[in-house]
Motif scaffolding. Structure first.
Motif, PDB file in Angstrom:
ATOM      1  N   TYR A   1       0.756  -1.309  -0.082  1.00 15.20           N
ATOM      2  CA  TYR A   1      -0.172   0.052  -0.057  1.00 15.20           C
ATOM      3  C   TYR A   1       0.749   1.257   0.131  1.00 15.20           C
ATOM      4  O   TYR A   1       0.574   2.285   0.674  1.00 15.20           O
ATOM      5  N   ASN A   2       2.013   1.211  -0.614  1.00 18.14           N
ATOM      6  CA  ASN A   2       2.748   2.401  -1.238  1.00 18.14           C
ATOM      7  C   ASN A   2       1.994   3.110  -2.257  1.00 18.14           C
ATOM      8  O   ASN A   2       2.049   2.407  -3.347  1.00 18.14           O
ATOM      9  N   LEU A   3       1.623   4.411  -2.285  1.00 19.34           N
ATOM     10  CA  LEU A   3       1.075   5.063  -3.296  1.00 19.34           C
ATOM     11  C   LEU A   3       2.207   5.185  -4.312  1.00 19.34           C
ATOM     12  O   LEU A   3       3.118   5.879  -4.315  1.00 19.34           O
ATOM     13  N   LEU A   4       1.805   4.804  -5.572  1.00 18.31           N
ATOM     14  CA  LEU A   4       2.684   4.890  -6.981  1.00 18.31           C
ATOM     15  C   LEU A   4       1.982   6.037  -7.889  1.00 18.31           C
ATOM     16  O   LEU A   4       2.903   6.473  -8.477  1.00 18.31           O
ATOM     17  N   TYR A   5       0.650   6.199  -7.751  1.00 19.55           N
ATOM     18  CA  TYR A   5      -0.176   7.047  -8.705  1.00 19.55           C
ATOM     19  C   TYR A   5      -1.466   7.412  -8.308  1.00 19.55           C
ATOM     20  O   TYR A   5      -1.841   6.374  -7.586  1.00 19.55           O
ATOM     21  N   ASP A   6      -1.822   8.597  -8.363  1.00 20.77           N
ATOM     22  CA  ASP A   6      -3.010   8.974  -8.244  1.00 20.77           C
ATOM     23  C   ASP A   6      -3.561   9.989  -8.993  1.00 20.77           C
ATOM     24  O   ASP A   6      -3.030  11.056  -9.366  1.00 20.77           O
ATOM     25  N   ASN A   7      -4.652   9.793  -9.814  1.00 20.66           N
ATOM     26  CA  ASN A   7      -5.107  10.460 -10.776  1.00 20.66           C
ATOM     27  C   ASN A   7      -5.718  11.835 -10.406  1.00 20.66           C
ATOM     28  O   ASN A   7      -5.771  12.896 -11.235  1.00 20.66           O
ATOM     29  N   ALA A   8      -5.812  11.985  -9.083  1.00 21.96           N
ATOM     30  CA  ALA A   8      -6.156  13.412  -8.540  1.00 21.96           C
ATOM     31  C   ALA A   8      -5.193  14.451  -8.878  1.00 21.96           C
ATOM     32  O   ALA A   8      -5.262  15.503  -9.060  1.00 21.96           O
ATOM     33  N   ASP A   9      -3.864  13.906  -9.044  1.00 21.96           N
ATOM     34  CA  ASP A   9      -2.787  14.909  -9.460  1.00 21.96           C
ATOM     35  C   ASP A   9      -2.701  15.325 -10.798  1.00 21.96           C
ATOM     36  O   ASP A   9      -2.191  16.264 -11.267  1.00 21.96           O
ATOM     37  N   GLU A  10      -3.542  14.628 -11.517  1.00 22.81           N
ATOM     38  CA  GLU A  10      -3.816  14.965 -13.270  1.00 22.81           C
ATOM     39  C   GLU A  10      -5.203  15.257 -13.520  1.00 22.81           C
ATOM     40  O   GLU A  10      -5.722  14.705 -14.423  1.00 22.81           O
TER      41      GLU A  10
END
Length: 152
Positions: free
Chosen positions: A91-100
């Motif tokens: 559960y290490n965050l690698l990508y979040d579409n909220a940033d894009e």
């Protein structure tokens, strides 16, 4: 006897409702979502569910080295902009579409074959009195690394 017949019909309708809803969700995924994976090849897995506002779903998938991938997360309009995140198995965050700006597509490669978790969050709409639900699809497309056509 009429009450028993009405009860039987009501029970059958209640039991058939999830199947009918899932069938509609499959049609939505096939018609609206799969074509958006192009030029990637659809991996053949229909990952969809009917979710309501404020709900979260997770899906664990394996991604392979030397493949390019496209993740598509799309929901019906009444659900609003969906947020999706990619995590490793710890559960290490690698990508979040909220940033894009909540894009529904993401193209990427992995350095080695591994399992990853895709989490989808349906936003909660505080302005509506009635909770909306709708189909959410998580699809994966792939292509071999370097298979892109390069135009000169």
């Amino acid at each position: 006897m009429k009450i028993l017949l009405k009860l039987a019909i009501f029970t059958i309708c209640i039991l058939a409702l999830p199947e009918f809803t899932l069938a509609q969700c499959n049609e939505y995924t096939k018609k609206e979502c799969i074509p958006q994976l192009n030029p990637y090849t659809f991996n053949g897995q229909l990952n969809n569910a009917v979710l309501s506002q404020g709900e979260t779903a997770e899906l664990q998938l394996t991604f392979y080295k030397d493949q390019e991938y496209r993740i598509l997360v799309k929901g019906e309009e009444q659900l609003g902009k969906l947020q999706f995140q990619l995590f490793d198995t710890e559960y290490n965050l690698l990508y979040d579409n909220a940033d894009e700006d909540h894009t529904n597509l993401w193209d990427f490669m992995v350095e080695s074959t591994d399992d990853f978790i895709i989490r989808v969050l349906v936003p909660e709409n505080m302005t509506k009195e009635e909770i909306e639900s709708g189909c959410v699809s998580i699809l994966v497309g792939f292509r071999a690394f370097g298979s892109r056509t390069i135009f000169k």
